[in-house]
Design an enzyme around this catalytic site. Sequence first.
Site, mmCIF file in Angstrom:
data_model
loop_
_atom_site.group_PDB
_atom_site.id
_atom_site.type_symbol
_atom_site.label_atom_id
_atom_site.label_comp_id
_atom_site.label_asym_id
_atom_site.label_seq_id
_atom_site.Cartn_x
_atom_site.Cartn_y
_atom_site.Cartn_z
ATOM 1 N N GLY C 42 -1.165 0.091 5.919
ATOM 2 C CA GLY C 42 -1.331 -1.352 5.861
ATOM 3 C C GLY C 42 -1.968 -1.740 4.561
ATOM 4 O O GLY C 42 -2.571 -0.903 3.868
ATOM 5 N N ASN C 43 -1.837 -3.007 4.192
ATOM 6 C CA ASN C 43 -2.408 -3.463 2.931
ATOM 7 C C ASN C 43 -2.593 -4.967 2.974
ATOM 8 O O ASN C 43 -1.879 -5.680 3.671
ATOM 9 C CB ASN C 43 -1.518 -3.071 1.743
ATOM 10 C CG ASN C 43 -0.037 -3.253 2.052
ATOM 11 O OD1 ASN C 43 0.443 -4.384 2.125
ATOM 12 N ND2 ASN C 43 0.685 -2.161 2.291
ATOM 13 N N SER C 59 -2.002 2.050 -3.568
ATOM 14 C CA SER C 59 -1.199 2.793 -2.592
ATOM 15 C C SER C 59 -1.894 4.081 -2.136
ATOM 16 O O SER C 59 -2.421 4.835 -2.962
ATOM 17 C CB SER C 59 0.151 3.153 -3.230
ATOM 18 O OG SER C 59 1.005 3.746 -2.288
ATOM 19 N N GLY C 60 -1.911 4.305 -0.825
ATOM 20 C CA GLY C 60 -2.339 5.598 -0.297
ATOM 21 C C GLY C 60 -3.822 5.898 -0.364
ATOM 22 O O GLY C 60 -4.239 7.009 -0.040
ATOM 23 N N SER C 88 0.006 -0.947 -3.958
ATOM 24 C CA SER C 88 0.733 -0.708 -2.717
ATOM 25 C C SER C 88 2.237 -0.693 -2.950
ATOM 26 O O SER C 88 2.760 -1.506 -3.726
ATOM 27 C CB SER C 88 0.397 -1.834 -1.731
ATOM 28 O OG SER C 88 1.337 -1.850 -0.683
ATOM 29 N N SER C 89 2.933 0.201 -2.267
ATOM 30 C CA SER C 89 4.393 0.238 -2.406
ATOM 31 C C SER C 89 5.036 -1.057 -1.910
ATOM 32 O O SER C 89 6.191 -1.333 -2.220
ATOM 33 C CB SER C 89 4.957 1.443 -1.646
ATOM 34 O OG SER C 89 4.532 1.420 -0.299
ATOM 35 N N ASP C 90 4.293 -1.856 -1.152
ATOM 36 C CA ASP C 90 4.825 -3.121 -0.642
ATOM 37 C C ASP C 90 4.516 -4.308 -1.557
ATOM 38 O O ASP C 90 4.695 -5.463 -1.155
ATOM 39 C CB ASP C 90 4.244 -3.398 0.756
ATOM 40 C CG ASP C 90 4.621 -2.310 1.752
ATOM 41 O OD1 ASP C 90 5.821 -2.029 1.876
ATOM 42 O OD2 ASP C 90 3.721 -1.731 2.379
ATOM 43 N N HIS C 109 -0.079 -6.759 5.614
ATOM 44 C CA HIS C 109 0.986 -5.964 6.232
ATOM 45 C C HIS C 109 0.344 -4.836 7.016
ATOM 46 O O HIS C 109 -0.545 -4.153 6.511
ATOM 47 C CB HIS C 109 1.893 -5.403 5.150
ATOM 48 C CG HIS C 109 2.909 -4.430 5.659
ATOM 49 N ND1 HIS C 109 3.762 -4.721 6.706
ATOM 50 C CD2 HIS C 109 3.211 -3.161 5.282
ATOM 51 C CE1 HIS C 109 4.550 -3.678 6.941
ATOM 52 N NE2 HIS C 109 4.232 -2.723 6.095
ATOM 53 N N HIS C 111 1.206 -1.830 10.501
ATOM 54 C CA HIS C 111 2.119 -1.284 11.512
ATOM 55 C C HIS C 111 1.381 -1.292 12.854
ATOM 56 O O HIS C 111 1.470 -0.326 13.614
ATOM 57 C CB HIS C 111 2.573 0.132 11.147
ATOM 58 C CG HIS C 111 3.477 0.211 9.958
ATOM 59 N ND1 HIS C 111 4.542 1.080 9.886
ATOM 60 C CD2 HIS C 111 3.484 -0.479 8.790
ATOM 61 C CE1 HIS C 111 5.164 0.932 8.716
ATOM 62 N NE2 HIS C 111 4.532 -0.003 8.034
ATOM 63 N N ASP C 134 -2.798 -20.902 19.701
ATOM 64 C CA ASP C 134 -3.948 -21.131 18.820
ATOM 65 C C ASP C 134 -3.675 -20.681 17.386
ATOM 66 O O ASP C 134 -4.367 -21.106 16.455
ATOM 67 C CB ASP C 134 -5.179 -20.369 19.335
ATOM 68 C CG ASP C 134 -5.870 -21.076 20.492
ATOM 69 O OD1 ASP C 134 -5.705 -22.299 20.630
ATOM 70 O OD2 ASP C 134 -6.579 -20.392 21.262
ATOM 71 N N HIS C 183 10.997 -2.437 11.147
ATOM 72 C CA HIS C 183 9.859 -2.120 10.312
ATOM 73 C C HIS C 183 8.555 -2.513 11.022
ATOM 74 O O HIS C 183 8.100 -1.771 11.890
ATOM 75 C CB HIS C 183 10.028 -2.827 8.952
ATOM 76 C CG HIS C 183 8.985 -2.498 7.938
ATOM 77 N ND1 HIS C 183 8.915 -3.101 6.705
ATOM 78 C CD2 HIS C 183 7.943 -1.642 7.988
ATOM 79 C CE1 HIS C 183 7.895 -2.609 6.024
ATOM 80 N NE2 HIS C 183 7.293 -1.725 6.778
ATOM 81 N N TYR C 241 -12.023 -27.274 16.771
ATOM 82 C CA TYR C 241 -12.492 -25.909 17.021
ATOM 83 C C TYR C 241 -13.316 -25.467 15.812
ATOM 84 O O TYR C 241 -12.955 -25.761 14.682
ATOM 85 C CB TYR C 241 -11.298 -24.976 17.213
ATOM 86 C CG TYR C 241 -11.693 -23.569 17.568
ATOM 87 C CD1 TYR C 241 -11.746 -23.159 18.897
ATOM 88 C CD2 TYR C 241 -12.031 -22.651 16.580
ATOM 89 C CE1 TYR C 241 -12.110 -21.857 19.230
ATOM 90 C CE2 TYR C 241 -12.411 -21.355 16.909
ATOM 91 C CZ TYR C 241 -12.443 -20.968 18.229
ATOM 92 O OH TYR C 241 -12.814 -19.688 18.564
#
Lengths: 246, 246, 246, 246
Positions: C42-43, C59-60, C88-90, C109, C111, C134, C183, C241
């Site tokens: 994730g990133n 990345s990583g 990040s690769s994304d 991002h 998973h 919400d 994905h 709120y």
Amino acid sequence: MPPVPVRDLDSDEMSMLEELKATVVEANKLLETSGLVKLTWGNVSAIDRERGVFGIKPSGVPYSQLTPADIVLVDLDGNQVEGSLSPSSDTKTHLELYRAFDKIGGVTHTHSVHATMFAQAGREIPCLGTTHADHFNGPVPVCRALTPEEVAEDYEGNTGKAIVERFAGLDPVAMPAVLQLHHAPFTWGKNAMDSVKNSIALESCAEMALGTFHLQADVAAIPSHLLNKHYERKHGPNAYYGQRKG
Amino acid sequence: MPPVPVRDLDSDEMSMLEELKATVVEANKLLETSGLVKLTWGNVSAIDRERGVFGIKPSGVPYSQLTPADIVLVDLDGNQVEGSLSPSSDTKTHLELYRAFDKIGGVTHTHSVHATMFAQAGREIPCLGTTHADHFNGPVPVCRALTPEEVAEDYEGNTGKAIVERFAGLDPVAMPAVLQLHHAPFTWGKNAMDSVKNSIALESCAEMALGTFHLQADVAAIPSHLLNKHYERKHGPNAYYGQRKG
Amino acid sequence: MPPVPVRDLDSDEMSMLEELKATVVEANKLLETSGLVKLTWGNVSAIDRERGVFGIKPSGVPYSQLTPADIVLVDLDGNQVEGSLSPSSDTKTHLELYRAFDKIGGVTHTHSVHATMFAQAGREIPCLGTTHADHFNGPVPVCRALTPEEVAEDYEGNTGKAIVERFAGLDPVAMPAVLQLHHAPFTWGKNAMDSVKNSIALESCAEMALGTFHLQADVAAIPSHLLNKHYERKHGPNAYYGQRKG
Amino acid sequence: MPPVPVRDLDSDEMSMLEELKATVVEANKLLETSGLVKLTWGNVSAIDRERGVFGIKPSGVPYSQLTPADIVLVDLDGNQVEGSLSPSSDTKTHLELYRAFDKIGGVTHTHSVHATMFAQAGREIPCLGTTHADHFNGPVPVCRALTPEEVAEDYEGNTGKAIVERFAGLDPVAMPAVLQLHHAPFTWGKNAMDSVKNSIALESCAEMALGTFHLQADVAAIPSHLLNKHYERKHGPNAYYGQRKG
């Protein structure tokens, strides 16, 4: 069960019981830290067979606050022989198990979620894999519901008696767990910590069984030669799991 | 496997093995802290290919208590060459994997709950998404049950041999995991830590696959071009995930 | 993307970017501590709109080791303008989102397991309750699969473009999440932390939706007046709120 | 609800309210540490019946940052009588419950995942076991959806009124929980902490019920004599669970 002093115990015997109480505290705390219980939904006891006395968690006391002085000592006639607190409401169930199963040294009761799902559904947990076989030599049985009369007369004592009745023909050492219909599991073992480990194993096997049913609704139990192999490599006379003692 | 001294190792070689043992300890501890194991249901090993020796967790020892001195060293003939404790009961499975898969440097065995559900159900884990593709280049295979004779003769060694048999035509580097029917997963990798990471990935992919089946029972595997893209961006010659080394 | 110095930034601007990098670190660490990611799956990024530069996780790199100096700065042409590590690769997916959605300040991002189940199954997450309302003003959409050509040509950039394509007619501020088929989810928000909070909300809504389907397979989305009420009380011009700012 | 000073309270009364605020802080923190809430999705209040004032969490403030000074005091006419922060957006629901249920001392609202699944599905939680019977004397009811007019006019107040309407013929002391359709659970109890414990119990019973349905879709509620036995041993005039007070 009014508190009465422990009878005829010399100082060596007293220190043995101190050790017992310390292990009961440690095992009860493990219930919470291992995620088996919420609130105060579980209890562990351990017995000193020579003295015929078992120590058990007091009712409703948070695990994190338990000290050895809180542990209630009860003899095999059900008399509270030490401790100013009331023992677990499930004490008479533990008592019946110690009376009937003379090889066991510890008893654990939890409402761990997955094992309790099986208890509520009234389904035994079949042996679907070696994790199960490592701890339970066959399907974990379900104990029948009590009658209204049994509930009214002596609920907790009759729960223990119904478990013992269910174990006619079963070896409680090879099958250290039972699911009480509508209620939850009880496990036992050589001592307090061993009985908690069996509760941890039972919960994990129940979770895995539920998921296995999702993946294959009609999955069969594993072959008996594999069940026996795993059970024996951990518990048989030629067990080779773990470290050999002395 | 009686302990015998490591043969012909000079002090440099000894310090290499010290490092190996330290990484095996660290990787075994990660099994517990990452939630993959309960009690002592898992083990990690790592091999020093030059010396032909692998280090493995001792059987039944709690992870939190492990020190490098506890790690048992075993050579590729299965002789225990260092360590006073008994090695993991699964040592011979690790041994067969190291013998057959010469590119792998670490092996992990767990009973992680979701991967074990698939092993118990005898279902391979299809590649349903890029999380899977990032680690496993295709469906994670199931290894057949052993025969009663194989169980009786050499259970753990034959487990390893059955895995190797299942990998005929498969590349163990591109598919670093297997599910043993009725049992649980094994994973492997470049080293001890890499094999544990593959166990973490496998458990998560199994959990996601189970839920995906709930949402769409007949879900298909992802297209092969996407599987390859994700696998290659992490593991191929032009991989661009992570930081490039020196 | 070779590192080049940030152009024409005076010391005040530099300190703004320092703050940006610090928030990106904090938000990335929250991914792990909130249980949304395993390993480095994730990133999070955040943009400084005035300077046209966003900071993103390298990345990583493990979350616990991240420091502001590790954060990679990238401009809206995709040039790496600061940082010695690979982003990040994304990164190109984040880039496309910042380019197209000019009101957003952070992108996340993950998973996370339940949201990824829906992405793998290709099912949108309907609004089944007020928890969802919400945060997400309607069903969370699924973005189409990329073609083999799109994957081969520019996988991460085309992922971002496909998301933008999917949002034709949708307001990315009112719907700060998408599921990419095969994905996993992307979420966004006013800033880095807000985008992570939307990932936390999405994961919880996905988990609840899966369980709701178990209890009632054909459950309908909540009535639109209730959806609007909940969304508006948190996000509308008359939101009440939380605490009103000065 | 503009802040106005608490009327006619002497210093003894003030210190009572300080104690109330401290327990409200402690109970709100327990929401997060027990895993019942994500982000700020829940709130606890407690009432001082003599003074007719209840203390409630301020809206949107993270649990870990709460101090007694943050707790907002509200009287039974809905006036904010102390505190500079805005109270929980659900304050008027709490208010209606305190007005109608005069035996309760604390109210908790969460979006705990399994209880919320039942609320979203519009299914009551049947009493499938003794864990449930220990806390809830029958099936946990679902409260009807509000009409568009009720939502538009006074959403939170009308939510409370709909709950009270649903409890016609029910004893809120014996049934300290409700599921609001499309929304989430509310629980209550003797005081703040007791209401949180009921939320913990409700979440666990919901999780167990969901799994029990998986194992046996048409499972029946437990027999009434067992339900009554468990409820009475904890809550009846002859309760024997826990420690007797002085």
